[in-house]
Write a protein that holds these residues in place. Structure first.
Motif, PDB file in Angstrom:
ATOM      1  N   THR A 107       0.851  -1.196   0.000  1.00  0.00           N
ATOM      2  CA  THR A 107       0.000   0.000   0.000  1.00  0.00           C
ATOM      3  C   THR A 107       0.879   1.236   0.000  1.00  0.00           C
ATOM      4  O   THR A 107       1.773   1.369   0.845  1.00  0.00           O
ATOM      5  CB  THR A 107      -0.921   0.018   1.237  1.00  0.00           C
ATOM      6  OG1 THR A 107      -1.709  -1.179   1.260  1.00  0.00           O
ATOM      7  CG2 THR A 107      -1.843   1.226   1.209  1.00  0.00           C
ATOM      8  N   ASN A 139      -0.437   7.192  -0.824  1.00  0.00           N
ATOM      9  CA  ASN A 139      -1.638   7.828  -1.386  1.00  0.00           C
ATOM     10  C   ASN A 139      -2.842   6.896  -1.394  1.00  0.00           C
ATOM     11  O   ASN A 139      -3.896   7.251  -1.908  1.00  0.00           O
ATOM     12  CB  ASN A 139      -1.360   8.334  -2.803  1.00  0.00           C
ATOM     13  CG  ASN A 139      -1.009   7.209  -3.771  1.00  0.00           C
ATOM     14  OD1 ASN A 139      -1.022   6.031  -3.401  1.00  0.00           O
ATOM     15  ND2 ASN A 139      -0.679   7.570  -5.007  1.00  0.00           N
ATOM     16  N   GLY A 140      -2.692   5.693  -0.840  1.00  0.00           N
ATOM     17  CA  GLY A 140      -3.810   4.763  -0.745  1.00  0.00           C
ATOM     18  C   GLY A 140      -3.867   3.721  -1.846  1.00  0.00           C
ATOM     19  O   GLY A 140      -4.672   2.784  -1.763  1.00  0.00           O
ATOM     20  N   LYS A 141      -3.056   3.840  -2.873  1.00  0.00           N
ATOM     21  CA  LYS A 141      -3.054   2.853  -3.944  1.00  0.00           C
ATOM     22  C   LYS A 141      -2.511   1.525  -3.414  1.00  0.00           C
ATOM     23  O   LYS A 141      -1.608   1.497  -2.580  1.00  0.00           O
ATOM     24  CB  LYS A 141      -2.213   3.344  -5.105  1.00  0.00           C
ATOM     25  CG  LYS A 141      -2.202   2.378  -6.289  1.00  0.00           C
ATOM     26  CD  LYS A 141      -1.771   3.037  -7.583  1.00  0.00           C
ATOM     27  CE  LYS A 141      -0.420   3.691  -7.482  1.00  0.00           C
ATOM     28  NZ  LYS A 141       0.017   4.256  -8.778  1.00  0.00           N
ATOM     29  N   GLU A 146      -7.077   1.402  -7.058  1.00  0.00           N
ATOM     30  CA  GLU A 146      -6.798   2.837  -7.030  1.00  0.00           C
ATOM     31  C   GLU A 146      -8.096   3.602  -7.252  1.00  0.00           C
ATOM     32  O   GLU A 146      -8.854   3.292  -8.176  1.00  0.00           O
ATOM     33  CB  GLU A 146      -5.778   3.190  -8.107  1.00  0.00           C
ATOM     34  CG  GLU A 146      -5.287   4.624  -8.050  1.00  0.00           C
ATOM     35  CD  GLU A 146      -4.163   4.883  -9.025  1.00  0.00           C
ATOM     36  OE1 GLU A 146      -3.481   5.911  -8.874  1.00  0.00           O
ATOM     37  OE2 GLU A 146      -3.948   4.057  -9.936  1.00  0.00           O
ATOM     38  N   ASP A 147      -8.358   4.577  -6.371  1.00  0.00           N
ATOM     39  CA  ASP A 147      -9.594   5.383  -6.448  1.00  0.00           C
ATOM     40  C   ASP A 147     -10.828   4.498  -6.484  1.00  0.00           C
ATOM     41  O   ASP A 147     -11.802   4.758  -7.210  1.00  0.00           O
ATOM     42  CB  ASP A 147      -9.561   6.280  -7.690  1.00  0.00           C
ATOM     43  CG  ASP A 147      -8.420   7.280  -7.649  1.00  0.00           C
ATOM     44  OD1 ASP A 147      -8.054   7.700  -6.531  1.00  0.00           O
ATOM     45  OD2 ASP A 147      -7.885   7.608  -8.718  1.00  0.00           O
ATOM     46  N   GLY A 148     -10.792   3.408  -5.723  1.00  0.00           N
ATOM     47  CA  GLY A 148     -11.950   2.526  -5.634  1.00  0.00           C
ATOM     48  C   GLY A 148     -12.118   1.578  -6.795  1.00  0.00           C
ATOM     49  O   GLY A 148     -13.090   0.804  -6.826  1.00  0.00           O
ATOM     50  N   ILE A 149     -11.217   1.600  -7.755  1.00  0.00           N
ATOM     51  CA  ILE A 149     -11.318   0.737  -8.929  1.00  0.00           C
ATOM     52  C   ILE A 149     -10.267  -0.371  -8.835  1.00  0.00           C
ATOM     53  O   ILE A 149      -9.081  -0.105  -8.612  1.00  0.00           O
ATOM     54  CB  ILE A 149     -11.104   1.548 -10.222  1.00  0.00           C
ATOM     55  CG1 ILE A 149     -12.160   2.661 -10.320  1.00  0.00           C
ATOM     56  CG2 ILE A 149     -11.178   0.635 -11.442  1.00  0.00           C
ATOM     57  CD1 ILE A 149     -11.929   3.599 -11.471  1.00  0.00           C
ATOM     58  N   LYS A 150     -10.732  -1.613  -9.031  1.00  0.00           N
ATOM     59  CA  LYS A 150      -9.849  -2.782  -8.965  1.00  0.00           C
ATOM     60  C   LYS A 150      -9.587  -3.309 -10.367  1.00  0.00           C
ATOM     61  O   LYS A 150     -10.525  -3.617 -11.108  1.00  0.00           O
ATOM     62  CB  LYS A 150     -10.493  -3.863  -8.101  1.00  0.00           C
ATOM     63  CG  LYS A 150      -9.640  -5.114  -7.906  1.00  0.00           C
ATOM     64  CD  LYS A 150     -10.359  -6.103  -6.992  1.00  0.00           C
ATOM     65  CE  LYS A 150      -9.525  -7.345  -6.755  1.00  0.00           C
ATOM     66  NZ  LYS A 150     -10.224  -8.309  -5.851  1.00  0.00           N
TER      67      LYS A 150
END
Length: 288
Positions: free
Chosen positions: A246, A249-251, A270-274
């Motif tokens: 991780t 930036n959360g990615k 990333e940004d809620g997309i898998k």
């Protein structure tokens, strides 16, 4: 994505490598203790000490091994308090029992090594302090001239180990602090970090998990001070197997690793997309 992958790989290099100091030298003179240590050179002195039916202190007596003993005797044996000086100027001052160093005593070697503590059967046994001429010190338990039990070992480079020993080696639970402030707290086997343990780097990085042969091996978790985090498998100090990394930036990357690099099938979140992805030695080759 490429730069993030590179950053991840760079942070996987050189994360550990614990270098432990070699085991201490033995404190006694076991390699040169001989039967002639206790036999007077002069026949008159030999008869004198043989006739001591109660503990009796005699004058300094030269021995057949060219050493000298001054102290108490019983039935022809050194017994009680005494001072023994070997021909190489090693000096033992302390208690004897039945011709052996036994009880409390101090031995000073010509090279400056000094042991002071408990003895049994001519060997360090019990609690004692061994100070070497190189300024390293061991304080703790001994068995048959070897560190055995709980002890503290310190080196002049400001390195300190505190923990358990078995037959002269760090073995069991222990903690070692290095000169730069980094430290390992965990299990040791035969002088090496092995089992479960935690390592703290001076810059704030922190690992907890499994070890083998002084390296991160098995399942573990790494934390970086800037917020990065890895949980998964290690081999020889590198991410290897399955793991999740991780970024600050959360990615998130979840998938395979090979020698510290992303490798094989995995997922990027990333940004809620898998998204599914494939890496080859840290290089992204497919990103769906």
């Amino acid at each position: 994505m490429g730069s993030a992958c590179q950053n991840c790989h760079q942070n996987s290099q050189g994360e550990s490598e614990i270098q432990l100091k070699p085991a201490q030298k033995v404190p006694s003179k076991q390699t040169i203790v001989r039967n002639t240590d206790s036999v007077p050179l002069n026949q008159e002195d030999e008869e004198l000490v043989k006739n001591a039916s109660v503990i009796t202190k005699f004058h300094k007596i030269q021995m057949k091994n060219q050493g000298y003993y001054e102290g108490e005797w019983l039935n022809g044996m050194r017994h009680g308090q005494g001072i023994y000086t070997w021909s190489d100027n090693t000096v033992y001052t302390g208690q004897f029992q039945n011709d052996q160093m036994h009880g409390k005593g101090q031995i000073i070697h010509p090279n400056g090594d000094v042991y002071e503590g408990e003895w049994a059967n001519d060997l360090a046994n019990g609690f004692g302090i061994f100070k070497q001429s190189n300024q390293s010190t061991y304080t703790g338990q001994w068995k048959d001239d070897l560190q055995h039990g709980d002890g503290i070992e310190e080196w002049p480079q400001q390195i300190k180990y505190e923990g358990q020993y078995v037959k002269g080696k760090k073995h069991g639970r222990g903690k070692i602090v290095f000169e730069d402030g980094s430290r390992y707290d965990g299990e040791f086997v035969n002088n090496q970090a092995c089992g479960n343990g935690e390592f703290y780097w001076q810059e704030g990085k922190y690992y907890k998990g499994q070890w083998k042969d002084n390296q991160m091996n098995g399942k573990g978790e790494m934390f970086w001070p800037d917020g990065k985090h890895y949980v998964g498998e290690y081999e020889n100090d590198k991410k290897h197997g399955q793991g999740q990394f991780t970024w600050e930036n959360g990615k998130v990357y979840i998938g395979g690793w090979n020698q510290g690099k992303q490798h094989g099938k995995g997922y990027i979140i990333e940004d809620g997309i898998k998204r599914e992805c494939i890496f080859e030695n840290g290089r992204l080759v497919n990103n769906n």
